[in-house]
Design an enzyme around this catalytic site. Structure first.
Site, short mmCIF file in Angstrom:
data_model
loop_
_atom_site.label_atom_id
_atom_site.label_comp_id
_atom_site.label_asym_id
_atom_site.label_seq_id
_atom_site.Cartn_x
_atom_site.Cartn_y
_atom_site.Cartn_z
N ALA A 1 23.28 9.52 29.06
CA ALA A 1 22.10 10.30 30.03
C ALA A 1 21.66 10.03 31.00
CB ALA A 1 21.44 11.37 28.81
N GLY A 2 22.08 8.39 30.75
CA GLY A 2 21.55 7.41 31.35
C GLY A 2 19.95 7.12 31.05
N LYS B 1 14.65 4.85 29.09
CA LYS B 1 14.78 3.77 29.83
C LYS B 1 15.31 5.06 30.85
CE LYS B 1 18.65 3.26 30.94
NZ LYS B 1 19.99 3.09 31.55
N GLY C 1 19.49 6.14 24.96
CA GLY C 1 19.28 6.34 24.75
C GLY C 1 19.62 6.03 23.33
N ASP D 1 22.05 -2.82 27.99
CA ASP D 1 20.88 -2.38 27.71
C ASP D 1 19.57 -2.65 26.59
OD1 ASP D 1 20.72 -1.20 30.24
OD2 ASP D 1 21.11 0.71 29.25
#
Length: 269
Positions: A93-94, A9, A97, A129
């Protein structure tokens, strides 16, 4: 045997509007998904099992508390599944994951058994998310990111390069570092227009915690993409290009300058 890719994402834009009384933040974001990510396979077993391997499997400190195991236990899927997770995306990590992994579990269950009517609520309980990652299609997220709206997707197939300086960055401290200023709503339009006119309000506080993010953005911008931005709360940054050739040349240039940085090439879904 069932198999799925947990698509990475990225947030083409991420506008933080206000801090809420429940300590969460009111967001407006544009989710997009890369055609690469972690890989999951599942087979019927006597009970649920989760095995992890891959470059970043060692960063999953508690596989039994892993969001994949939580997603599986919260969905009807028969007696049990033995799940193999190849962890190709860095952790914290943004890139969503873990959320992407959970989303892949939802899709595998949907294929084999169908999803319950309240799947969205079950997904949201796992993380903000996760609902977007279940479908892994470009969309707008509001609220904490769980209120999803369709958006015209003119960027399907757009070449993308992901770069992470191998710095794990927890979401909480980055949000805590946001200065509290509302810089305005998401612009309107198709994905490209929103991305170009949008911003990531978490970029500045993330750079305070991990200054190397600014180096990654500078390195990406030197390769002349039409957009380079940090994703989510960092530290991964992405660059979007008009051609695969431009992306691949940029990937090679950055690899030669920063061999220690992680990167992944793909295209937007």
């Amino acid at each position: 045997m069932s198999a799925e890719t947990a698509y990475a994402k990225i947030n083409l834009a991420l506008h933080v509007r206000r801090r809420r009384e429940d300590e969460y933040h009111e967001l407006e974001t544009v989710f997009a998904f890369v055609d690469q990510g972690d890989r999951l396979t599942a087979r019927v077993a006597a009970q649920d099992e989760l095995r992890t391997h891959g470059e970043f499997a060692g960063q999953l400190t508690d596989p039994f508390g892993n969001i994949v195991a939580q997603a599986l236990s919260g969905l009807p899927h028969g007696k049990g599944w033995a799940v193999e997770l190849e962890k190709r995306l860095p952790v914290a990590a943004g890139l969503g994951g873990g959320s992407a992994d959970a989303g892949a579990v939802f899709r595998m269950v949907e294929t084999e058994h169908g999803l319950p009517e309240d799947w969205h609520a079950r997904a949201a309980k796992l993380g903000a998310d996760v609902p977007a990652c279940v479908r892994s299609e470009a969309c707008i997220g509001r609220g904490t990111g769980t209120e999803l709206e369709p958006v015209p997707n003119d960027l399907a197939g757009c070449p993308v390069l992901l770069v992470n300086p191998r710095v794990a960055l927890a979401t909480g401290p980055v949000f805590k570092g946001w200065d509290g200023k509302d810089r305005g709503a998401l612009p309107e339009g198709d994905l490209r227009a929103i991305a170009l006119a949008g911003r990531n309000d978490l970029e500045a506080p993330a750079i305070v915690i991990a200054p190397v993010i600014a180096d990654v953005l500078e390195a990406l911008r030197r390769t002349a993409p039409w957009l380079a931005r940090m994703s989510g709360s960092g530290a991964t940054c992405f660059a979007l290009y008009d051609t695969p050739q431009a992306r691949d040349a940029s990937a090679a240039a950055i690899a030669s300058e920063h061999a220690d940085w992680w990167q992944m090439s793909g295209a937007l879904r």
